[in-house]
Enzyme design. Structure first.
Site, PDB file in Angstrom:
ATOM      1  N   ASP B   7       6.395 -21.060  35.112  1.00 40.00           N
ATOM      2  CA  ASP B   7       7.131 -22.342  35.082  1.00 40.00           C
ATOM      3  C   ASP B   7       8.006 -22.296  33.870  1.00 40.00           C
ATOM      4  O   ASP B   7       7.604 -22.652  32.629  1.00 40.00           O
ATOM      5  CB  ASP B   7       6.109 -23.600  35.153  1.00 40.00           C
ATOM      6  CG  ASP B   7       6.939 -24.710  35.179  1.00 40.00           C
ATOM      7  OD1 ASP B   7       7.981 -24.904  35.620  1.00 40.00           O
ATOM      8  OD2 ASP B   7       6.406 -25.854  34.575  1.00 40.00           O
ATOM      9  N   GLU B  68       9.276 -20.429  39.009  1.00 39.15           N
ATOM     10  CA  GLU B  68      10.063 -21.546  39.935  1.00 39.15           C
ATOM     11  C   GLU B  68      11.475 -21.772  39.617  1.00 39.15           C
ATOM     12  O   GLU B  68      12.086 -21.330  38.646  1.00 39.15           O
ATOM     13  CB  GLU B  68       9.481 -23.054  39.135  1.00 39.15           C
ATOM     14  CG  GLU B  68      10.047 -24.222  39.887  1.00 39.15           C
ATOM     15  CD  GLU B  68       8.900 -25.556  39.387  1.00 39.15           C
ATOM     16  OE1 GLU B  68       7.731 -25.281  39.474  1.00 39.15           O
ATOM     17  OE2 GLU B  68       9.573 -26.402  38.798  1.00 39.15           O
ATOM     18  N   ASP B 141       2.458 -27.961  32.072  1.00 41.16           N
ATOM     19  CA  ASP B 141       3.154 -26.893  32.456  1.00 41.16           C
ATOM     20  C   ASP B 141       2.266 -25.876  32.957  1.00 41.16           C
ATOM     21  O   ASP B 141       2.676 -24.875  33.847  1.00 41.16           O
ATOM     22  CB  ASP B 141       3.872 -26.405  31.037  1.00 41.16           C
ATOM     23  CG  ASP B 141       4.611 -27.511  30.388  1.00 41.16           C
ATOM     24  OD1 ASP B 141       5.844 -27.673  30.423  1.00 41.16           O
ATOM     25  OD2 ASP B 141       3.901 -28.452  30.005  1.00 41.16           O
TER      26      ASP B 141
END
Lengths: 178, 178
Positions: B7, B68, B141
């Site tokens: 991420d 992502e 996260d």
């Protein structure tokens, strides 16, 4: 001082290598455009960019790297690709152990033309004159990368020193507050 | 299949490593958050991120990497940093010779919660359940990075295969037009 300037882009990434000292005519060492295929996977494209930039840094052994700072503009998807490319460009310099400095487009324009709002044609024209070239470098991505390198040479690393001093002062301030 | 999910973020970058096969419970291997200091130079920050991600890829030897996809949102300056970090993340996988797949936030949410508009709490709750953990992974996260890895495992590389087929078909089409 030899500087490698990078105008980051995913489809076209300009690279310009210039030698010089502040206030004197600069010398062109070389310029390049790294192309990646928009049909290719993003991972392949960034890998190709990384490989090419690492090779150019190894070949030209610059003392520092100047990268154009990316701003969000009209086309959001293009900007994301440009920002990813700029991350790879900054990293290429850092991984080679070189100081990397970023400049905004208007800082670069102001350095080579005297005006922060100069157009592309004016920047190309001044780069041609400042490097004493017979013809303008093509394509424009290469001219922008050369302008970045000239900007960095003429500012003589001043900005990097100011930034370093500022960062140090801020850290000291926070230390004192504890 | 072992997947390393990333991420991307410049200040906090989540990394999650998960093992599993489509349709079966996944197994948590580990999760991490790479922090970089906002006061540091962008070159230092990206270099640190690159070094840490390369070390995690080398340590966990995943078969693929899922990252992502970044979109322009409210805070434009933050998004630029995130996009640069995502370029470095994608590159970390590509440089290790691994297939890298990107997923949008809604694809990830839909994969783990059934809804593309699920909130952070719901994603964290499902990740906890899907990995059979006693407590939710912290910070968020890390949960998002784990969700990415689960999403990639459950989709079983289908998306990558479809994309590759599409790209091939498009290249053939253009070849035929010449």
């Amino acid at each position: 001082m030899r500087v490698l300037g990078i105008d980051p882009g995913l489809t076209r990434c300009g690279v310009g290598v210039v030698e010089g000292v502040p206030g004197r005519q600069c010398k062109l060492i070389g310029y390049y455009v790294v192309y990646t295929d928009p049909d290719d996977d993003i991972a392949l494209r960034l890998l190709r960019l990384d490989t090419e930039l690492a090779a150019l840094v190894a070949e030209h052994k610059p003392e520092s790297v100047a990268v154009e700072r990316v701003f969000a503009q009209h086309n959001v998807q293009t900007v994301m690709g440009t920002a990813q490319a700029s991350g790879v460009a900054v990293l290429a310099g850092a991984r080679a152990g070189l100081p990397v400095q970023t400049y905004t487009p208007s800082e670069v324009k102001a350095a080579v033309t005297g005006s922060g709002t100069a157009g592309k044609a004016q920047v190309t024209s001044m780069v041609t004159r400042l490097l004493g070239l017979d013809a303008p470098p093509r394509p424009a991505d290469a001219a922008d990368a050369l302008a970045l390198a000239i900007c960095h040479i003429w500012r003589g690393g001043t900005k990097a020193r100011i930034e370093a001093a500022k960062a140090k002062a801020m850290k000291n301030m926070r230390g004192a507050r504890r």
